[in-house]
Design a protein around this motif. Structure first.
Motif, short mmCIF file in Angstrom:
data_model
loop_
_atom_site.label_atom_id
_atom_site.label_comp_id
_atom_site.label_asym_id
_atom_site.label_seq_id
_atom_site.Cartn_x
_atom_site.Cartn_y
_atom_site.Cartn_z
N LYS A 88 0.81 -1.23 0.00
CA LYS A 88 0.00 0.00 0.00
C LYS A 88 0.83 1.27 0.00
CE LYS A 88 -4.01 -2.03 2.34
NZ LYS A 88 -4.95 -1.94 3.50
N ASN A 89 2.14 1.12 0.18
CA ASN A 89 3.01 2.29 0.21
C ASN A 89 3.30 2.74 -1.23
OD1 ASN A 89 5.07 4.21 0.59
ND2 ASN A 89 5.82 3.13 2.41
N LEU A 94 7.07 -0.42 -8.01
CA LEU A 94 6.21 -1.55 -8.34
C LEU A 94 7.00 -2.83 -8.53
CD1 LEU A 94 3.26 -2.26 -8.80
CD2 LEU A 94 3.56 -1.75 -11.22
N VAL A 95 8.25 -2.71 -8.97
CA VAL A 95 9.07 -3.90 -9.17
C VAL A 95 9.35 -4.60 -7.84
CG1 VAL A 95 11.21 -2.56 -9.04
CG2 VAL A 95 11.20 -4.78 -10.20
N MET A 137 -2.43 -2.91 -4.80
CA MET A 137 -1.04 -2.52 -5.03
C MET A 137 -0.94 -1.24 -5.85
SD MET A 137 0.49 -6.32 -5.74
CE MET A 137 2.04 -5.72 -6.39
N LEU A 138 -1.86 -1.07 -6.80
CA LEU A 138 -1.86 0.11 -7.65
C LEU A 138 -2.63 1.27 -7.03
CD1 LEU A 138 -2.40 -1.51 -11.17
CD2 LEU A 138 -0.26 -0.70 -10.17
N THR A 155 1.27 -4.29 -13.46
CA THR A 155 1.89 -5.02 -12.35
C THR A 155 2.87 -6.09 -12.84
OG1 THR A 155 0.02 -6.57 -12.29
CG2 THR A 155 -0.10 -4.63 -10.86
N LYS A 156 2.55 -6.74 -13.97
CA LYS A 156 3.38 -7.82 -14.53
C LYS A 156 3.57 -8.96 -13.53
CE LYS A 156 5.88 -4.80 -17.70
NZ LYS A 156 7.22 -4.31 -18.14
N ILE A 157 2.57 -9.17 -12.70
CA ILE A 157 2.60 -10.29 -11.76
C ILE A 157 2.18 -11.57 -12.49
CG2 ILE A 157 1.52 -11.26 -9.68
CD1 ILE A 157 1.33 -8.47 -8.56
N ARG A 158 2.84 -12.67 -12.19
CA ARG A 158 2.51 -13.95 -12.83
C ARG A 158 1.07 -14.34 -12.55
NH1 ARG A 158 6.61 -18.16 -10.60
NH2 ARG A 158 6.01 -17.09 -8.69
#
Length: 230
Positions: A88-89, A94-95, A137-138, A155-158
């Motif tokens: 949340k920060n 983002l990476v 997250m965003l 986000t590019k999260i799997r």
């Protein structure tokens, strides 16, 4: 048997944790309540119908993974909440958030997924949980009307479903490539599995789950020379 195990364990300096020891009976066992009293060292072992064993919810009465999926989603939210100071920060890149998520949250949710037999409804629950995590997250909500594709690209999260499918194939390949199975047989089984999975996703309804009996039937037909079924 438990008494014998306890006695042999004490001889080598080991002891059973009786608080974590439970007994489960399948539907084929019919005994009275008085006979269910199993005791070890004057401690009564509890008889249960489900149990958490090696991090997995096990039940002999119900083969569905619905309870395990709910439990995994809950654990995923708990792990996400513990790291909420990072997610949340807005000052954290983002990476970094992606690395923490892939290394901490995804393994928590997908633990033991190699043997899961999931329906489309259960897969949707897992994906919905991950999408909610990405939005947090965003720092966006559903009211912002941002498409899921755009959030995934940012986000590019799997994708959690791809992680589960990869885990299934990796586990299957590790089981098949043992020395006792010829390599040609391994490749044949993998080819059959790929066809079964493809047909399953194209033809099955949302309430049905993939069954190993389908694969066994196709393998039997293959062995009998009925190649046209593939």
């Amino acid at each position: 048997m438990l008494k014998e195990l306890n006695r042999k364990s004490l001889k080598v300096g080991l002891s059973m944790n009786l608080k974590k020891t439970k007994v489960m009976l399948n539907e084929q066992v019919e005994i009275d309540d008085e006979d269910q009293q199993i005791q070890v060292d004057n401690n009564t072992i509890e008889v249960v119908d489900h149990y958490i064993y090696l991090g997995q919810h096990i039940s002999l009465q119900n083969a569905s993974k619905e309870q395990e999926i709910k439990r995994r989603i809950t654990l995923g939210w708990q792990a996400f909440g513990k790291a909420s100071a990072i997610f949340k920060n807005k000052e954290f890149p983002l990476v970094l958030k992606r690395q923490v998520y892939d290394q901490c949250i995804t393994p928590t949710v997908t633990y033991g997924s190699e043997t899961w037999n999931l329906t489309k409804k259960q897969l949707l629950k897992l994906r919905s949980m991950q999408r909610a995590h990405k939005r947090i997250m965003l720092g966006v909500t559903w009211r912002d009307h941002i498409p899921s594709v755009q959030i995934r690209e940012q986000t590019k999260i799997r994708d959690i479903l791809k992680v589960i499918n990869k885990a299934k194939w990796t586990w299957m390949w590790s089981e098949l490539k043992c020395d006792s199975i010829p390599r040609v047989a391994v490749l044949t089984v993998c080819r059959v599995c790929a066809i079964v999975w493809r047909r399953f996703h194209l033809t099955r309804s949302s309430s049905e789950a993939f069954s190993c009996s389908d694969l066994n039937l196709l393998l039997e037909r293959r062995a009998a020379g009925q190649r046209r079924c593939f």
